[in-house]
Design a protein around this motif. Structure first.
Motif, PDB file in Angstrom:
ATOM      1  N   ARG A   1     -23.109   5.653  42.028  1.00  0.00           N
ATOM      2  CA  ARG A   1     -23.349   7.088  42.163  1.00  0.00           C
ATOM      3  C   ARG A   1     -22.205   7.779  42.910  1.00  0.00           C
ATOM      4  NH1 ARG A   1     -28.513  10.191  43.051  1.00  0.00           N
ATOM      5  NH2 ARG A   1     -27.875  12.034  44.205  1.00  0.00           N
ATOM      6  N   VAL A   2     -21.706   7.143  43.958  1.00  0.00           N
ATOM      7  CA  VAL A   2     -20.664   7.765  44.791  1.00  0.00           C
ATOM      8  C   VAL A   2     -19.349   7.954  44.039  1.00  0.00           C
ATOM      9  CG1 VAL A   2     -21.634   6.995  46.983  1.00  0.00           C
ATOM     10  CG2 VAL A   2     -19.974   5.558  45.810  1.00  0.00           C
ATOM     11  N   ASN A   3     -19.161   7.229  42.951  1.00  0.00           N
ATOM     12  CA  ASN A   3     -17.928   7.353  42.171  1.00  0.00           C
ATOM     13  C   ASN A   3     -18.024   8.372  41.046  1.00  0.00           C
ATOM     14  OD1 ASN A   3     -16.678   5.348  43.700  1.00  0.00           O
ATOM     15  ND2 ASN A   3     -17.491   3.745  42.397  1.00  0.00           N
ATOM     16  N   MET A   4     -19.206   8.922  40.840  1.00  0.00           N
ATOM     17  CA  MET A   4     -19.430   9.863  39.736  1.00  0.00           C
ATOM     18  C   MET A   4     -19.191  11.295  40.203  1.00  0.00           C
ATOM     19  SD  MET A   4     -20.240   7.892  37.215  1.00  0.00           S
ATOM     20  CE  MET A   4     -20.682   9.169  36.045  1.00  0.00           C
ATOM     21  N   SER A   5     -18.519  12.080  39.387  1.00  0.00           N
ATOM     22  CA  SER A   5     -18.347  13.507  39.670  1.00  0.00           C
ATOM     23  C   SER A   5     -18.227  14.254  38.344  1.00  0.00           C
ATOM     24  CB  SER A   5     -17.113  13.766  40.531  1.00  0.00           C
ATOM     25  OG  SER A   5     -15.941  13.460  39.811  1.00  0.00           O
ATOM     26  N   CYS A   6     -18.551  15.533  38.393  1.00  0.00           N
ATOM     27  CA  CYS A   6     -18.498  16.344  37.182  1.00  0.00           C
ATOM     28  C   CYS A   6     -18.142  17.780  37.565  1.00  0.00           C
ATOM     29  CB  CYS A   6     -19.839  16.306  36.463  1.00  0.00           C
ATOM     30  SG  CYS A   6     -19.798  17.037  34.810  1.00  0.00           S
ATOM     31  N   LYS A   7     -17.261  18.382  36.804  1.00  0.00           N
ATOM     32  CA  LYS A   7     -16.871  19.772  37.015  1.00  0.00           C
ATOM     33  C   LYS A   7     -17.195  20.549  35.754  1.00  0.00           C
ATOM     34  CE  LYS A   7     -13.157  21.591  39.301  1.00  0.00           C
ATOM     35  NZ  LYS A   7     -11.735  21.756  39.610  1.00  0.00           N
ATOM     36  N   VAL A   8     -17.874  21.689  35.920  1.00  0.00           N
ATOM     37  CA  VAL A   8     -18.213  22.524  34.776  1.00  0.00           C
ATOM     38  C   VAL A   8     -17.299  23.749  34.769  1.00  0.00           C
ATOM     39  CG1 VAL A   8     -20.048  23.829  35.956  1.00  0.00           C
ATOM     40  CG2 VAL A   8     -20.090  23.623  33.471  1.00  0.00           C
ATOM     41  N   HIS A   9     -16.848  24.118  33.588  1.00  0.00           N
ATOM     42  CA  HIS A   9     -16.017  25.307  33.375  1.00  0.00           C
ATOM     43  C   HIS A   9     -16.856  26.227  32.503  1.00  0.00           C
ATOM     44  CE1 HIS A   9     -12.596  22.904  34.796  1.00  0.00           C
ATOM     45  NE2 HIS A   9     -13.144  21.932  34.090  1.00  0.00           N
ATOM     46  N   TRP A  10     -17.030  27.474  32.933  1.00  0.00           N
ATOM     47  CA  TRP A  10     -17.950  28.350  32.205  1.00  0.00           C
ATOM     48  C   TRP A  10     -17.560  29.817  32.331  1.00  0.00           C
ATOM     49  CZ3 TRP A  10     -21.261  31.846  34.752  1.00  0.00           C
ATOM     50  CH2 TRP A  10     -21.274  31.745  36.149  1.00  0.00           C
ATOM     51  N   ARG A  11     -18.244  30.618  31.527  1.00  0.00           N
ATOM     52  CA  ARG A  11     -18.057  32.065  31.582  1.00  0.00           C
ATOM     53  C   ARG A  11     -19.265  32.735  30.941  1.00  0.00           C
ATOM     54  NH1 ARG A  11     -12.935  35.427  29.123  1.00  0.00           N
ATOM     55  NH2 ARG A  11     -13.739  37.501  29.599  1.00  0.00           N
ATOM     56  N   ALA A  12     -19.681  33.858  31.527  1.00  0.00           N
ATOM     57  CA  ALA A  12     -20.815  34.632  30.996  1.00  0.00           C
ATOM     58  C   ALA A  12     -20.299  35.764  30.121  1.00  0.00           C
ATOM     59  CB  ALA A  12     -21.640  35.184  32.152  1.00  0.00           C
ATOM     60  N   TYR A  13     -20.971  36.002  29.007  1.00  0.00           N
ATOM     61  CA  TYR A  13     -20.651  37.098  28.091  1.00  0.00           C
ATOM     62  C   TYR A  13     -21.917  37.928  27.894  1.00  0.00           C
ATOM     63  CZ  TYR A  13     -16.415  34.495  26.859  1.00  0.00           C
ATOM     64  OH  TYR A  13     -15.213  33.841  26.899  1.00  0.00           O
ATOM     65  N   SER A  14     -21.787  39.255  27.937  1.00  0.00           N
ATOM     66  CA  SER A  14     -22.962  40.127  27.793  1.00  0.00           C
ATOM     67  C   SER A  14     -23.512  40.117  26.359  1.00  0.00           C
ATOM     68  CB  SER A  14     -22.623  41.553  28.220  1.00  0.00           C
ATOM     69  OG  SER A  14     -21.570  42.058  27.435  1.00  0.00           O
ATOM     70  N   LYS A  15     -22.666  39.764  25.406  1.00  0.00           N
ATOM     71  CA  LYS A  15     -23.120  39.609  24.020  1.00  0.00           C
ATOM     72  C   LYS A  15     -22.342  38.456  23.397  1.00  0.00           C
ATOM     73  CE  LYS A  15     -19.878  43.007  22.272  1.00  0.00           C
ATOM     74  NZ  LYS A  15     -19.649  44.193  21.496  1.00  0.00           N
ATOM     75  N   LYS A  16     -22.786  38.026  22.227  1.00  0.00           N
ATOM     76  CA  LYS A  16     -22.135  36.888  21.590  1.00  0.00           C
ATOM     77  C   LYS A  16     -20.711  37.268  21.181  1.00  0.00           C
ATOM     78  CE  LYS A  16     -22.690  33.275  18.249  1.00  0.00           C
ATOM     79  NZ  LYS A  16     -23.560  32.583  17.339  1.00  0.00           N
ATOM     80  N   PRO A  17     -19.722  36.493  21.613  1.00  0.00           N
ATOM     81  CA  PRO A  17     -18.338  36.790  21.225  1.00  0.00           C
ATOM     82  C   PRO A  17     -18.142  36.616  19.713  1.00  0.00           C
ATOM     83  CG  PRO A  17     -18.434  35.157  23.000  1.00  0.00           C
ATOM     84  CD  PRO A  17     -19.812  35.351  22.508  1.00  0.00           C
ATOM     85  N   SER A  18     -17.182  37.341  19.150  1.00  0.00           N
ATOM     86  CA  SER A  18     -16.944  37.262  17.705  1.00  0.00           C
ATOM     87  C   SER A  18     -16.394  35.893  17.300  1.00  0.00           C
ATOM     88  CB  SER A  18     -15.976  38.367  17.268  1.00  0.00           C
ATOM     89  OG  SER A  18     -14.779  38.281  17.996  1.00  0.00           O
ATOM     90  N   THR A  19     -15.686  35.234  18.187  1.00  0.00           N
ATOM     91  CA  THR A  19     -15.230  33.858  17.934  1.00  0.00           C
ATOM     92  C   THR A  19     -15.642  32.996  19.129  1.00  0.00           C
ATOM     93  OG1 THR A  19     -13.075  34.235  18.960  1.00  0.00           O
ATOM     94  CG2 THR A  19     -13.207  34.591  16.586  1.00  0.00           C
ATOM     95  N   THR A  20     -15.846  31.718  18.884  1.00  0.00           N
ATOM     96  CA  THR A  20     -16.233  30.807  19.962  1.00  0.00           C
ATOM     97  C   THR A  20     -15.088  30.698  20.965  1.00  0.00           C
ATOM     98  OG1 THR A  20     -17.610  29.553  18.445  1.00  0.00           O
ATOM     99  CG2 THR A  20     -16.964  28.450  20.484  1.00  0.00           C
ATOM    100  N   PRO A  21     -15.383  30.935  22.245  1.00  0.00           N
ATOM    101  CA  PRO A  21     -14.328  30.808  23.261  1.00  0.00           C
ATOM    102  C   PRO A  21     -13.785  29.372  23.312  1.00  0.00           C
ATOM    103  CG  PRO A  21     -16.285  31.864  24.173  1.00  0.00           C
ATOM    104  CD  PRO A  21     -16.661  31.347  22.820  1.00  0.00           C
ATOM    105  N   ASN A  22     -12.505  29.247  23.657  1.00  0.00           N
ATOM    106  CA  ASN A  22     -11.946  27.903  23.836  1.00  0.00           C
ATOM    107  C   ASN A  22     -11.919  27.567  25.331  1.00  0.00           C
ATOM    108  OD1 ASN A  22      -9.556  28.971  24.982  1.00  0.00           O
ATOM    109  ND2 ASN A  22      -8.701  29.300  22.944  1.00  0.00           N
ATOM    110  N   GLU A  23     -11.485  26.391  25.673  1.00  0.00           N
ATOM    111  CA  GLU A  23     -11.504  25.933  27.071  1.00  0.00           C
ATOM    112  C   GLU A  23     -10.741  26.879  28.001  1.00  0.00           C
ATOM    113  OE1 GLU A  23     -10.103  21.897  27.141  1.00  0.00           O
ATOM    114  OE2 GLU A  23     -11.841  21.155  26.026  1.00  0.00           O
TER     115      GLU A  23
END
Length: 153
Positions: free
Chosen positions: A73-95
């Motif tokens: 468990r002590v060796n596990m880590s995770c980072k999330v990258h995200w962004r909120a949009y007020s409506k669905k974007p016309s194209t899927t956002p990339n990283e």
């Protein structure tokens, strides 16, 4: 006579102190040496397992499960990258478009799987949350694809 008594007392005290300090040396047959930690040779890099993300009326919980490759468990880590949009974007956002990055907490851990969580509140219903995550252990890392969830109305 008093001087002889003090000298003898000091000698005895010194011997007792020396004996007690010698008794504090680490014992080679200690519990630590009888149960060595598992070898990292059997550990493999994590792999993505499942999306477990949830939403409610004003927020979201990004939950992701990874196989942990048999790592601690002590060796596990995770980072999330995200962004909120007020409506669905016309194209899927990339990283590169997902500009918020945060460490996730371990939500659950077993011998084979680790679930991570990152929650936020204060978002309007209908908000689109796009995200991806990077998970690491002592042997390597992996990344999820960009995914999204919608805050409930």
């Amino acid at each position: 006579m008093k001087e002889l008594y003090l000298t003898t007392f000091r000698s005895v005290l010194f011997c007792l102190l020396a004996i007690s300090l010698l008794g504090c040396e680490k014992d080679e047959t200690s519990f630590e040496n009888q149960n060595p930690t598992p070898s990292t040779n059997n550990v493999s890099a994590p792999t993505f397992d499942k999306y477990l993300t949830t939403t409610d009326m004003d927020g979201f919980s990004i939950r992701l499960r990874f196989t942990n490759g048999g790592d601690d468990r002590v060796n596990m880590s995770c980072k999330v990258h995200w962004r909120a949009y007020s409506k669905k974007p016309s194209t899927t956002p990339n990283e590169r478009d997902l500009t918020k990055s945060e460490q996730m907490r371990i939500y659950a851990h077993t011998k084979t799987k680790t679930t991570f969580d990152k929650s936020h509140a204060g978002y309007s219903g209908g908000t689109y949350i796009y995200y991806y995550a990077e998970c690491e252990n002592s042997k390597g890392s992996c990344k999820t694809k960009v995914n999204y969830t919608i805050v409930k109305r």
